[in-house]
Structures are given as structure tokens and as C-alpha cells.
Design a protein around this motif. Structure first.
Motif, PDB file in Angstrom:
ATOM      1  N   PHE A 196       0.823  -1.207   0.000  1.00  0.00           N
ATOM      2  CA  PHE A 196       0.000   0.000   0.000  1.00  0.00           C
ATOM      3  C   PHE A 196       0.861   1.262   0.000  1.00  0.00           C
ATOM      4  O   PHE A 196       0.509   2.259  -0.626  1.00  0.00           O
ATOM      5  CB  PHE A 196      -0.990  -0.010   1.165  1.00  0.00           C
ATOM      6  CG  PHE A 196      -2.104  -0.984   0.959  1.00  0.00           C
ATOM      7  CD1 PHE A 196      -3.054  -0.785  -0.033  1.00  0.00           C
ATOM      8  CD2 PHE A 196      -2.192  -2.131   1.733  1.00  0.00           C
ATOM      9  CE1 PHE A 196      -4.080  -1.686  -0.245  1.00  0.00           C
ATOM     10  CE2 PHE A 196      -3.214  -3.051   1.531  1.00  0.00           C
ATOM     11  CZ  PHE A 196      -4.152  -2.826   0.537  1.00  0.00           C
ATOM     12  N   SER A 197       2.000   1.207   0.663  1.00  0.00           N
ATOM     13  CA  SER A 197       2.917   2.343   0.661  1.00  0.00           C
ATOM     14  C   SER A 197       3.456   2.596  -0.751  1.00  0.00           C
ATOM     15  O   SER A 197       3.457   3.737  -1.236  1.00  0.00           O
ATOM     16  CB  SER A 197       4.080   2.076   1.616  1.00  0.00           C
ATOM     17  OG  SER A 197       5.069   3.068   1.508  1.00  0.00           O
ATOM     18  N   LEU A 198       3.909   1.535  -1.422  1.00  0.00           N
ATOM     19  CA  LEU A 198       4.445   1.683  -2.776  1.00  0.00           C
ATOM     20  C   LEU A 198       3.364   2.102  -3.765  1.00  0.00           C
ATOM     21  O   LEU A 198       3.605   2.918  -4.658  1.00  0.00           O
ATOM     22  CB  LEU A 198       5.101   0.373  -3.227  1.00  0.00           C
ATOM     23  CG  LEU A 198       6.375  -0.031  -2.494  1.00  0.00           C
ATOM     24  CD1 LEU A 198       6.787  -1.437  -2.882  1.00  0.00           C
ATOM     25  CD2 LEU A 198       7.490   0.954  -2.745  1.00  0.00           C
ATOM     26  N   LEU A 199       2.170   1.543  -3.607  1.00  0.00           N
ATOM     27  CA  LEU A 199       1.077   1.881  -4.509  1.00  0.00           C
ATOM     28  C   LEU A 199       0.655   3.340  -4.349  1.00  0.00           C
ATOM     29  O   LEU A 199       0.470   4.057  -5.342  1.00  0.00           O
ATOM     30  CB  LEU A 199      -0.116   0.949  -4.257  1.00  0.00           C
ATOM     31  CG  LEU A 199      -1.216   0.963  -5.304  1.00  0.00           C
ATOM     32  CD1 LEU A 199      -0.667   0.507  -6.649  1.00  0.00           C
ATOM     33  CD2 LEU A 199      -2.342   0.042  -4.865  1.00  0.00           C
TER      34      LEU A 199
ATOM     35  N   SER B 259       2.519   5.740  -3.170  1.00  0.00           N
ATOM     36  CA  SER B 259       3.641   6.556  -3.632  1.00  0.00           C
ATOM     37  C   SER B 259       3.638   6.669  -5.159  1.00  0.00           C
ATOM     38  O   SER B 259       3.882   7.745  -5.717  1.00  0.00           O
ATOM     39  CB  SER B 259       4.955   5.953  -3.150  1.00  0.00           C
ATOM     40  OG  SER B 259       6.027   6.800  -3.448  1.00  0.00           O
ATOM     41  N   ALA B 260       3.334   5.559  -5.823  1.00  0.00           N
ATOM     42  CA  ALA B 260       3.250   5.581  -7.284  1.00  0.00           C
ATOM     43  C   ALA B 260       2.097   6.473  -7.747  1.00  0.00           C
ATOM     44  O   ALA B 260       2.220   7.193  -8.738  1.00  0.00           O
ATOM     45  CB  ALA B 260       3.073   4.164  -7.821  1.00  0.00           C
ATOM     46  N   ALA B 261       0.987   6.446  -7.019  1.00  0.00           N
ATOM     47  CA  ALA B 261      -0.159   7.296  -7.372  1.00  0.00           C
ATOM     48  C   ALA B 261       0.194   8.777  -7.212  1.00  0.00           C
ATOM     49  O   ALA B 261      -0.186   9.610  -8.037  1.00  0.00           O
ATOM     50  CB  ALA B 261      -1.368   6.943  -6.512  1.00  0.00           C
ATOM     51  N   VAL B 262       0.930   9.100  -6.159  1.00  0.00           N
ATOM     52  CA  VAL B 262       1.361  10.493  -5.959  1.00  0.00           C
ATOM     53  C   VAL B 262       2.298  10.917  -7.079  1.00  0.00           C
ATOM     54  O   VAL B 262       2.171  12.012  -7.634  1.00  0.00           O
ATOM     55  CB  VAL B 262       2.023  10.672  -4.576  1.00  0.00           C
ATOM     56  CG1 VAL B 262       2.708  12.026  -4.465  1.00  0.00           C
ATOM     57  CG2 VAL B 262       0.994  10.522  -3.476  1.00  0.00           C
TER      58      VAL B 262
ATOM     59  N   SER C 119       3.034  -2.702  -7.916  1.00  0.00           N
ATOM     60  CA  SER C 119       3.029  -1.282  -7.563  1.00  0.00           C
ATOM     61  C   SER C 119       3.626  -0.429  -8.674  1.00  0.00           C
ATOM     62  O   SER C 119       3.314   0.749  -8.778  1.00  0.00           O
ATOM     63  CB  SER C 119       3.772  -1.044  -6.249  1.00  0.00           C
ATOM     64  OG  SER C 119       5.150  -1.254  -6.409  1.00  0.00           O
ATOM     65  N   ASN C 120       4.478  -0.998  -9.516  1.00  0.00           N
ATOM     66  CA  ASN C 120       5.079  -0.240 -10.620  1.00  0.00           C
ATOM     67  C   ASN C 120       4.144  -0.086 -11.807  1.00  0.00           C
ATOM     68  O   ASN C 120       4.417   0.700 -12.701  1.00  0.00           O
ATOM     69  CB  ASN C 120       6.381  -0.886 -11.084  1.00  0.00           C
ATOM     70  CG  ASN C 120       7.527  -0.537 -10.180  1.00  0.00           C
ATOM     71  OD1 ASN C 120       7.528   0.509  -9.541  1.00  0.00           O
ATOM     72  ND2 ASN C 120       8.504  -1.412 -10.113  1.00  0.00           N
TER      73      ASN C 120
END
Length: 162
Positions: free
Chosen positions: A19-22, A24-27, A149-150
Motif C-alpha cells: 500500500f505504501s508503494l502503490l 507513492s506511485a499514485a502520488v 506497484s510499478n
């Protein structure tokens, strides 16, 4: 003797990291779209791309030695907090006024530097969590989380249309 709780610990850690990586990718995706909408300059988008990835590429090789000398857990926590604080700063700036391009680029640089420490710390934690006989499977799960997440809702170069 094998730690019987390793699956629970690993699942909790990697669920949080997913969830953190996802997010962060959205931001990151949102920042790129905001720059596209605001400035519309290909040069600015190129600068944003460099700001988002070059610090990570430059610091990444050195980050491993620093990570090995300190607590991986604390490095992951600090890196996540730095990314979150940078995002909060950018959100606050956007909420109250139009942020400067310099602030946006600076936030991208800070996020990239934090990621340069976060990702290797997370990857180095895997052998410490799982028993040796499960390392291949666990490493596969970790790579799956990174890959998913990428995908970033189409912002990365993982999704391409031909």
C-alpha cells in the motif's frame, strides 16, 4: 529452530509496503499529470523525470553500504516518513495556493532519495524474515509486490500500447 511466525510478520510487512508503494506511485503519477496540466512543457516534464529518478540512481549504489550498517527497519520507517512528509508538504502547498515548480521538483528529488534507501532496505530484510528453505518463494512475492506497484495505473513504462 524455525520461527513459526515468519509468515505473519512477512505478510504484515509486505501488505503495508504494497500500500505504501502503490500510494507513492499514485502520488508520482499525480505530480506528473499536474505538471503536464500546469506547465505543459516537455522540458519541464523531462526535468521532473530526471528529478524523480536520477537521485535514486546516483545514491542507490551507496545506499546499500549505509543500510547494512544501520537498522533496516528504521531506514524503511524513516524513508516512508520522508516520502509522506514531502507529499504532505506538496498537498498543503497545493491546497492553499499554487505551488512553485521549484517546490515540486524538490519534492520529487527528496522522494527519489528516500526511495533509494527504502527499496534496498526492504529487499535486504527478506532473508532476515524468512527461513532459508522459503527464500525463493518469498523473494518472488516481494518482486510481485514491486511489479504490481510499478504498474501505477498506466504512468510507468510497464504498461505500453503498441
Amino acid at each position: 529452530m524455525e520461527n513459526q511466525n515468519w509468515k505473519r510478520i512477512f505478510f504484515a510487512l509486505y501488505t503495508g509496503q504494497f500500500f505504501s508503494l502503490l500510494s507513492s506511485a499514485a502520488v508520482q503519477f499525480s505530480i506528473i499529470w499536474w505538471l503536464t496540466d500546469t506547465a505543459g512543457s516537455p522540458l519541464l516534464l523531462a526535468l521532473a523525470g530526471v528529478a524523480g529518478f536520477l537521485p535514486q540512481a546516483l545514491v542507490g549504489p551507496l545506499a546499500g553500504t549505509i543500510i547494512d550498517r544501520h537498522s533496516r527497519k528504521m531506514i524503511m520507517i524513516l524513508a516512508d516518513m520522508i516520502v509522506a512528509l514531502g507529499s504532505l508538504l506538496l498537498f498543503t502547498s497545493m491546497y492553499f495556493s499554487e505551488p512553485s515548480i521549484v517546490l515540486v521538483i524538490l519534492v520529487l528529488v527528496v522522494r527519489s532519495l528516500a526511495t533509494a534507501f527504502h527499496m534496498p532496505a526492504m529487499q535486504a530484510s527478506v532473508p532476515l524474515l524468512a527461513p532459508e528453505k522459503h527464500l525463493t518463494k518469498v523473494a518472488g512475492w516481494g518482486q510481485m509486490i514491486s511489479s504490481v506497484s510499478n504498474i501505477r495505473t498506466g504512468s510507468g513504462n510497464v504498461i505500453t500500447c503498441s
